[in-house]
Motif scaffolding. Sequence first.
Motif, PDB file in Angstrom:
ATOM      1  N   LEU A  62      15.750 -43.436  -0.743  1.00 36.51           N
ATOM      2  CA  LEU A  62      15.260 -43.110   0.601  1.00 36.51           C
ATOM      3  C   LEU A  62      16.356 -43.532   1.564  1.00 36.51           C
ATOM      4  O   LEU A  62      17.042 -44.518   1.300  1.00 36.51           O
ATOM      5  CB  LEU A  62      14.023 -43.931   0.945  1.00 36.51           C
ATOM      6  CG  LEU A  62      12.647 -43.459   0.486  1.00 36.51           C
ATOM      7  CD1 LEU A  62      11.591 -44.417   0.997  1.00 36.51           C
ATOM      8  CD2 LEU A  62      12.347 -42.055   0.995  1.00 36.51           C
ATOM      9  N   PRO A  63      16.511 -42.855   2.685  1.00 36.90           N
ATOM     10  CA  PRO A  63      17.494 -43.348   3.657  1.00 36.90           C
ATOM     11  C   PRO A  63      17.106 -44.738   4.161  1.00 36.90           C
ATOM     12  O   PRO A  63      15.912 -45.012   4.368  1.00 36.90           O
ATOM     13  CB  PRO A  63      17.411 -42.333   4.790  1.00 36.90           C
ATOM     14  CG  PRO A  63      16.772 -41.135   4.203  1.00 36.90           C
ATOM     15  CD  PRO A  63      15.865 -41.611   3.115  1.00 36.90           C
ATOM     16  N   PHE A  64      18.109 -45.575   4.337  1.00 32.01           N
ATOM     17  CA  PHE A  64      17.911 -46.920   4.884  1.00 32.01           C
ATOM     18  C   PHE A  64      18.651 -46.921   6.218  1.00 32.01           C
ATOM     19  O   PHE A  64      19.885 -46.847   6.249  1.00 32.01           O
ATOM     20  CB  PHE A  64      18.506 -47.925   3.893  1.00 32.01           C
ATOM     21  CG  PHE A  64      18.409 -49.378   4.301  1.00 32.01           C
ATOM     22  CD1 PHE A  64      17.326 -50.151   3.899  1.00 32.01           C
ATOM     23  CD2 PHE A  64      19.409 -49.986   5.045  1.00 32.01           C
ATOM     24  CE1 PHE A  64      17.239 -51.492   4.241  1.00 32.01           C
ATOM     25  CE2 PHE A  64      19.333 -51.324   5.396  1.00 32.01           C
ATOM     26  CZ  PHE A  64      18.240 -52.084   4.990  1.00 32.01           C
ATOM     27  N   GLY A  65      17.911 -46.933   7.314  1.00 31.57           N
ATOM     28  CA  GLY A  65      18.546 -46.837   8.635  1.00 31.57           C
ATOM     29  C   GLY A  65      18.259 -48.052   9.493  1.00 31.57           C
ATOM     30  O   GLY A  65      17.505 -48.951   9.102  1.00 31.57           O
ATOM     31  N   ILE A  66      18.852 -48.047  10.655  1.00 34.12           N
ATOM     32  CA  ILE A  66      18.722 -49.191  11.558  1.00 34.12           C
ATOM     33  C   ILE A  66      18.299 -48.709  12.940  1.00 34.12           C
ATOM     34  O   ILE A  66      18.869 -47.759  13.470  1.00 34.12           O
ATOM     35  CB  ILE A  66      20.103 -49.894  11.703  1.00 34.12           C
ATOM     36  CG1 ILE A  66      20.526 -50.517  10.383  1.00 34.12           C
ATOM     37  CG2 ILE A  66      20.100 -50.947  12.812  1.00 34.12           C
ATOM     38  CD1 ILE A  66      19.605 -51.621   9.917  1.00 34.12           C
ATOM     39  N   ALA A  67      17.299 -49.369  13.501  1.00 35.64           N
ATOM     40  CA  ALA A  67      16.947 -49.119  14.911  1.00 35.64           C
ATOM     41  C   ALA A  67      17.386 -50.357  15.690  1.00 35.64           C
ATOM     42  O   ALA A  67      16.763 -51.419  15.575  1.00 35.64           O
ATOM     43  CB  ALA A  67      15.450 -48.877  15.047  1.00 35.64           C
ATOM     44  N   PRO A  68      18.462 -50.248  16.462  1.00 36.26           N
ATOM     45  CA  PRO A  68      18.984 -51.437  17.156  1.00 36.26           C
ATOM     46  C   PRO A  68      18.280 -51.698  18.492  1.00 36.26           C
ATOM     47  O   PRO A  68      17.415 -50.932  18.903  1.00 36.26           O
ATOM     48  CB  PRO A  68      20.450 -51.058  17.394  1.00 36.26           C
ATOM     49  CG  PRO A  68      20.416 -49.576  17.544  1.00 36.26           C
ATOM     50  CD  PRO A  68      19.270 -49.050  16.737  1.00 36.26           C
ATOM     51  N   ASN A  69      18.689 -52.768  19.128  1.00 35.08           N
ATOM     52  CA  ASN A  69      18.295 -53.075  20.526  1.00 35.08           C
ATOM     53  C   ASN A  69      16.825 -53.416  20.738  1.00 35.08           C
ATOM     54  O   ASN A  69      16.277 -53.150  21.806  1.00 35.08           O
ATOM     55  CB  ASN A  69      18.671 -51.912  21.464  1.00 35.08           C
ATOM     56  CG  ASN A  69      20.147 -51.628  21.414  1.00 35.08           C
ATOM     57  OD1 ASN A  69      20.943 -52.553  21.282  1.00 35.08           O
ATOM     58  ND2 ASN A  69      20.521 -50.362  21.465  1.00 35.08           N
ATOM     59  N   PHE A  70      16.185 -53.966  19.726  1.00 36.19           N
ATOM     60  CA  PHE A  70      14.793 -54.400  19.924  1.00 36.19           C
ATOM     61  C   PHE A  70      14.772 -55.813  20.500  1.00 36.19           C
ATOM     62  O   PHE A  70      15.151 -56.769  19.835  1.00 36.19           O
ATOM     63  CB  PHE A  70      14.027 -54.384  18.594  1.00 36.19           C
ATOM     64  CG  PHE A  70      13.348 -53.075  18.331  1.00 36.19           C
ATOM     65  CD1 PHE A  70      12.099 -52.810  18.867  1.00 36.19           C
ATOM     66  CD2 PHE A  70      13.973 -52.099  17.575  1.00 36.19           C
ATOM     67  CE1 PHE A  70      11.470 -51.597  18.643  1.00 36.19           C
ATOM     68  CE2 PHE A  70      13.356 -50.884  17.341  1.00 36.19           C
ATOM     69  CZ  PHE A  70      12.093 -50.636  17.879  1.00 36.19           C
ATOM     70  N   LEU A  71      14.333 -55.907  21.737  1.00 38.53           N
ATOM     71  CA  LEU A  71      14.207 -57.219  22.370  1.00 38.53           C
ATOM     72  C   LEU A  71      12.769 -57.713  22.132  1.00 38.53           C
ATOM     73  O   LEU A  71      11.816 -57.166  22.677  1.00 38.53           O
ATOM     74  CB  LEU A  71      14.491 -57.089  23.870  1.00 38.53           C
ATOM     75  CG  LEU A  71      14.571 -58.387  24.658  1.00 38.53           C
ATOM     76  CD1 LEU A  71      15.732 -59.256  24.185  1.00 38.53           C
ATOM     77  CD2 LEU A  71      14.722 -58.096  26.159  1.00 38.53           C
ATOM     78  N   ILE A  72      12.660 -58.740  21.278  1.00 37.59           N
ATOM     79  CA  ILE A  72      11.328 -59.254  20.918  1.00 37.59           C
ATOM     80  C   ILE A  72      11.276 -60.733  21.297  1.00 37.59           C
ATOM     81  O   ILE A  72      12.042 -61.532  20.760  1.00 37.59           O
ATOM     82  CB  ILE A  72      11.042 -59.071  19.410  1.00 37.59           C
ATOM     83  CG1 ILE A  72      11.229 -57.606  18.986  1.00 37.59           C
ATOM     84  CG2 ILE A  72       9.635 -59.561  19.071  1.00 37.59           C
ATOM     85  CD1 ILE A  72      11.092 -57.347  17.491  1.00 37.59           C
ATOM     86  N   ASN A  73      10.392 -61.075  22.191  1.00 36.65           N
ATOM     87  CA  ASN A  73      10.300 -62.459  22.705  1.00 36.65           C
ATOM     88  C   ASN A  73      11.693 -62.973  23.101  1.00 36.65           C
ATOM     89  O   ASN A  73      12.104 -64.071  22.699  1.00 36.65           O
ATOM     90  CB  ASN A  73       9.658 -63.392  21.676  1.00 36.65           C
ATOM     91  CG  ASN A  73       8.283 -62.918  21.260  1.00 36.65           C
ATOM     92  OD1 ASN A  73       7.585 -62.267  22.036  1.00 36.65           O
ATOM     93  ND2 ASN A  73       7.893 -63.222  20.044  1.00 36.65           N
ATOM     94  N   ASN A  74      12.421 -62.135  23.828  1.00 32.60           N
ATOM     95  CA  ASN A  74      13.759 -62.460  24.356  1.00 32.60           C
ATOM     96  C   ASN A  74      14.839 -62.628  23.298  1.00 32.60           C
ATOM     97  O   ASN A  74      15.886 -63.191  23.568  1.00 32.60           O
ATOM     98  CB  ASN A  74      13.714 -63.730  25.227  1.00 32.60           C
ATOM     99  CG  ASN A  74      12.808 -63.522  26.414  1.00 32.60           C
ATOM    100  OD1 ASN A  74      12.802 -62.426  26.997  1.00 32.60           O
ATOM    101  ND2 ASN A  74      12.025 -64.527  26.754  1.00 32.60           N
TER     102      ASN A  74
END
Length: 438
Positions: A62-74
């Motif tokens: 399966l493709p393994f991708g990245i979703a960047p820029n998640f700001l979680i609790n700073n």
Amino acid sequence: MKEPISGFSKLTKEEKINWLTKTYLNADPKAEEVLKQYWNKEENLQQLHDEFTENTISNYYLPFGIAPNFLINNELFAIPMAIEESSVIAAASKAAKFWGSRGGFKTEVIDTIKVGQVHFIYQGSEEKLELFFNELEPKLREAAAPITKNMEQRGGGIKSIELRERTTEVENYYQLHCNFETVDSMGANFINSCLEKFAEILEKEAAIWEDFNDEERNIEIVMSILSNYVPECIVRAEVSCSLDELSDDANFTGEHFAEKFLRAVKIAETEPYRAVTHNKGIMNGIDAVVLATGNDFRAIEAGVHAYAAKDGQYSSLTHAKVEDGIFKFWIEVPLALGTVGGLTSLHPLVKLAMEMLGKPNARKLMEIVAVAGLAQNFAAVKSLITTGIQKGHMKMHLMNILNQHNATLEEKEKLIEYYKTNVVSHSDVAVQLEKLRG
Ligand code: MEV
């Protein structure tokens, strides 16, 4: 004529492939080639994958991708996602960017209780069973002590054991309904081992309990198994911003966007046909992270959908409101996840996924996964109430369509450029390719 095969699991990998292709694939040499194409050249790595499960003949990528820029609790995260569906990672990334500049995601683990049950049949006086259970309970804990010792050292263990009467549903049916804290492990093996020990002791002690008559003494264990319904293993993720900040689209004021958005969520809260698809979009995000981090996505799926129906009708997992000019959008979802045990330290990509998330504990992973679900849902609903989803989806799907037509690199480049300003459809891609090919 096909015949059943016995001893299949004992065959070597080559022999299994041989049998399979001869029996089901007309001995097509291409079939064997396809299967072997996915073998890893590094023998140790391949062996590791072979041994995860049984009768392995190849690997399924399966493709393994990245979703960047998640700001979680700073704190900033790049979230790993294993998923085949185009648009999902793009949508997550877009939502991350959108909320990153509006304070990011805020999360909270509400509780982490996991459940297991011993289902049994008892024919006799309920009062006597209750008295028996009161004496039995400490014995159950004592018998399970060798199993719970390590877990207790890590801060977990058996939280409660309760006798439940369910004889109106099934004749003579009772349960030991047990709550567990399994800290950073998903806990299935721990819970099931405890339950099987409880069942053994229940049966044994009942057989010698003096106040029981012969029938009462003869407790029958039906089964001992954890529950994937975990309505008390809950995490909440939320985003909020003022209405002024809400819209990034010149065609909408924040107020107009919020009105449309809230109505779409309300429809998902009240209309099961929409709720299922709404939640499917949430699971696009959740499953992808669950899979990338080596967790059991079937368990998560089963538990999440049961939770969505907890009030008697299947409903939305996300909710939205506007209060004092502030738009709030949130999810509450049960996620029984683990960050130790299972595949987490065995599968090299899973290990890497955990590392890039900063080696989270289970609570942190619950928060990250809930955020992925919320982000996915925000992106989907935002598209649905504005442009519709096909515009973005077909653009992302373009590569799949081009591959279906065996497009060359040059054709791909030309058509990607062309579709920057034109609407993608299967038929139009075929027409454009034909034009290119003369
Ligand atoms: C597609 O995989 C998911 C959506 O259908 C979700 C939704 O309708 O909210 C776009």
